[in-house]
Scaffold this motif. Structure first.
Motif, mmCIF file in Angstrom:
data_model
loop_
_atom_site.group_PDB
_atom_site.id
_atom_site.type_symbol
_atom_site.label_atom_id
_atom_site.label_comp_id
_atom_site.label_asym_id
_atom_site.label_seq_id
_atom_site.Cartn_x
_atom_site.Cartn_y
_atom_site.Cartn_z
ATOM 1 N N ALA A 1 0.837 -1.204 0.000
ATOM 2 C CA ALA A 1 0.000 0.000 0.000
ATOM 3 C C ALA A 1 0.874 1.257 0.000
ATOM 4 C CB ALA A 1 -0.924 -0.004 1.220
ATOM 5 N N ILE A 2 1.973 1.219 0.762
ATOM 6 C CA ILE A 2 2.909 2.350 0.789
ATOM 7 C C ILE A 2 3.590 2.503 -0.564
ATOM 8 C CG2 ILE A 2 5.059 3.192 1.811
ATOM 9 C CD1 ILE A 2 4.186 1.734 4.417
ATOM 10 N N ASP A 3 4.061 1.400 -1.132
ATOM 11 C CA ASP A 3 4.752 1.433 -2.415
ATOM 12 C C ASP A 3 3.835 1.909 -3.546
ATOM 13 O OD1 ASP A 3 6.985 0.488 -1.115
ATOM 14 O OD2 ASP A 3 6.728 -1.594 -1.766
ATOM 15 N N ASP B 1 -2.271 8.244 2.929
ATOM 16 C CA ASP B 1 -2.446 7.792 4.311
ATOM 17 C C ASP B 1 -2.631 6.272 4.414
ATOM 18 O OD1 ASP B 1 -2.283 10.380 5.330
ATOM 19 O OD2 ASP B 1 -4.436 10.730 5.075
ATOM 20 N N PRO B 2 -1.666 5.492 3.990
ATOM 21 C CA PRO B 2 -1.815 4.029 4.061
ATOM 22 C C PRO B 2 -1.917 3.496 5.485
ATOM 23 C CG PRO B 2 0.444 4.613 3.519
ATOM 24 C CD PRO B 2 -0.356 5.884 3.428
ATOM 25 N N GLN C 1 -17.231 5.369 15.361
ATOM 26 C CA GLN C 1 -16.056 5.159 14.532
ATOM 27 C C GLN C 1 -15.342 6.485 14.309
ATOM 28 O OE1 GLN C 1 -17.966 3.419 11.059
ATOM 29 N NE2 GLN C 1 -17.241 1.393 11.637
ATOM 30 N N ARG C 2 -14.038 6.396 14.144
ATOM 31 C CA ARG C 2 -13.236 7.566 13.780
ATOM 32 C C ARG C 2 -11.960 7.047 13.128
ATOM 33 N NH1 ARG C 2 -14.110 5.115 18.249
ATOM 34 N NH2 ARG C 2 -15.003 6.876 19.351
ATOM 35 N N ILE C 3 -11.246 7.923 12.429
ATOM 36 C CA ILE C 3 -10.022 7.508 11.749
ATOM 37 C C ILE C 3 -8.813 8.032 12.515
ATOM 38 C CG2 ILE C 3 -8.636 7.741 9.649
ATOM 39 C CD1 ILE C 3 -11.252 7.815 8.077
ATOM 40 N N VAL C 4 -7.874 7.146 12.803
ATOM 41 C CA VAL C 4 -6.614 7.521 13.438
ATOM 42 C C VAL C 4 -5.482 6.887 12.638
ATOM 43 C CG1 VAL C 4 -7.730 7.622 15.704
ATOM 44 C CG2 VAL C 4 -6.524 5.556 15.021
ATOM 45 N N LEU C 5 -4.245 7.206 12.987
ATOM 46 C CA LEU C 5 -3.092 6.659 12.285
ATOM 47 C C LEU C 5 -2.416 5.570 13.103
ATOM 48 C CD1 LEU C 5 -1.456 9.907 10.829
ATOM 49 C CD2 LEU C 5 -3.067 8.349 9.714
ATOM 50 N N LEU C 6 -2.141 4.458 12.462
ATOM 51 C CA LEU C 6 -1.354 3.396 13.080
ATOM 52 C C LEU C 6 0.083 3.884 13.221
ATOM 53 C CD1 LEU C 6 -1.054 0.351 13.927
ATOM 54 C CD2 LEU C 6 -0.435 -0.083 11.536
ATOM 55 N N SER D 1 -12.326 -2.518 17.375
ATOM 56 C CA SER D 1 -12.213 -3.019 16.003
ATOM 57 C C SER D 1 -11.428 -2.001 15.180
ATOM 58 C CB SER D 1 -13.611 -3.225 15.405
ATOM 59 O OG SER D 1 -13.525 -3.584 14.039
ATOM 60 N N LEU D 2 -10.519 -2.498 14.331
ATOM 61 C CA LEU D 2 -9.731 -1.655 13.433
ATOM 62 C C LEU D 2 -10.028 -2.059 11.996
ATOM 63 C CD1 LEU D 2 -6.234 -2.018 15.187
ATOM 64 C CD2 LEU D 2 -8.063 -0.385 15.743
ATOM 65 N N HIS D 3 -9.997 -1.079 11.088
ATOM 66 C CA HIS D 3 -10.263 -1.384 9.679
ATOM 67 C C HIS D 3 -9.367 -0.532 8.790
ATOM 68 C CE1 HIS D 3 -12.666 -0.798 5.849
ATOM 69 N NE2 HIS D 3 -12.418 -2.091 5.869
ATOM 70 N N PHE D 4 -8.644 -1.197 7.893
ATOM 71 C CA PHE D 4 -7.785 -0.512 6.923
ATOM 72 C C PHE D 4 -8.446 -0.600 5.548
ATOM 73 C CE2 PHE D 4 -5.058 -1.763 10.367
ATOM 74 C CZ PHE D 4 -4.143 -0.725 10.497
ATOM 75 N N PRO D 5 -8.898 0.525 4.976
ATOM 76 C CA PRO D 5 -9.605 0.513 3.688
ATOM 77 C C PRO D 5 -8.686 0.885 2.524
ATOM 78 C CG PRO D 5 -10.008 2.599 4.784
ATOM 79 C CD PRO D 5 -9.008 1.835 5.636
ATOM 80 N N TRP D 6 -7.980 -0.068 2.008
ATOM 81 C CA TRP D 6 -7.049 0.200 0.912
ATOM 82 C C TRP D 6 -7.743 -0.007 -0.439
ATOM 83 C CZ3 TRP D 6 -3.420 -3.442 3.995
ATOM 84 C CH2 TRP D 6 -2.805 -2.723 5.030
ATOM 85 N N HIS D 7 -8.732 0.844 -0.712
ATOM 86 C CA HIS D 7 -9.573 0.676 -1.899
ATOM 87 C C HIS D 7 -8.808 0.708 -3.224
ATOM 88 C CE1 HIS D 7 -12.929 0.729 0.760
ATOM 89 N NE2 HIS D 7 -12.786 1.997 1.086
ATOM 90 N N PRO D 8 -7.829 1.608 -3.415
ATOM 91 C CA PRO D 8 -7.154 1.656 -4.722
ATOM 92 C C PRO D 8 -6.469 0.351 -5.114
ATOM 93 C CG PRO D 8 -6.747 3.686 -3.519
ATOM 94 C CD PRO D 8 -7.399 2.730 -2.556
#
Length: 211
Positions: free
Chosen positions: A35-37, A42-43, A59-64, A93-100
């Protein structure tokens, strides 16, 4: 256009049982690096879900900020709504949405507070403006106007301009001890690939889930 007409095919590839490592952290590390590559915005952004005393989810968005076999780490104001809810119910619960890249990761577990030493070490590594912002914002409190927040920030920036920003005792962090991790890979015709890792003592049990 009708919202129901908005759709796309997922064509980037599949996920097979034979390709899965025995430890979910290995796959997460690999996917995060991809995802970073791929240049995703904001991966490390993740949705954090908690539940209040009445059972209402938030729910809210934070950075790992860190992860290892002990868990997934994030930081926050200990007076925030999420912190108050975790004090009552540590399930998270955590969720990473890497849609692209047509992937998602969903994690369930329990949150435990980080030690003061761990939090201080991270706080002092932050940019000075971010340290000041932690003092300026009483997270989740109601504001009369944005100008009040900006005014407080400028006041503190002037106050701390000549020296270090002190560590705020109301600022902390959590380590999420993982109970399960689900990896979702988009597939053609909505035949997505989903694999669920569930902790079984020191081992992990893996199941394929229907899309």
């Amino acid at each position: 256009m009708e919202l129901s007409d908005i759709r796309r095919e997922y064509t980037r590839g599949g996920l097979r049982r034979r390709d899965l490592p025995e430890q979910p952290l290995e796959l997460f590390k690999h996917w995060l690096q991809q995802a970073i590559d791929a240049g995703l915005t904001d991966p490390t952004a993740m949705t954090v879900a908690t539940v209040d005393a009445s059972g209402q989810p938030y729910q809210r968005i934070v950075l790992l900020k860190h992860f290892d076999p002990q868990g997934f780490v994030f930081y926050t104001n200990l007076g925030s709504r999420k912190a108050s809810q975790l004090a009552e119910n540590s399930k998270i619960s955590l969720h990473f949405p890497w849609h692209p890249i047509e992937r998602q990761v969903h994690i369930t577990g329990e949150a435990e507070k980080l030690s003061t030493m761990e939090v201080m070490k991270y706080f002092t590594s932050r940019p000075k403006e971010s340290q000041i912002a932690a003092w300026a914002s009483k997270q989740s409190a109601r504001l009369t106007a944005r100008q009040a927040l900006e005014g407080k920030f400028m006041e503190l920036k002037k106050k701390f301009s000549a020296g270090e920003v002190p560590f705020p005792t109301f600022w902390g962090g959590y380590r999420v001890k993982v109970n399960s991790m689900e990896f979702w890979q988009g597939g053609e015709h909505r035949l997505h690939d989903r694999f669920l890792y569930e902790r079984d003592g020191e081992q992990w049990h893996i199941d394929r889930l229907a899309p």
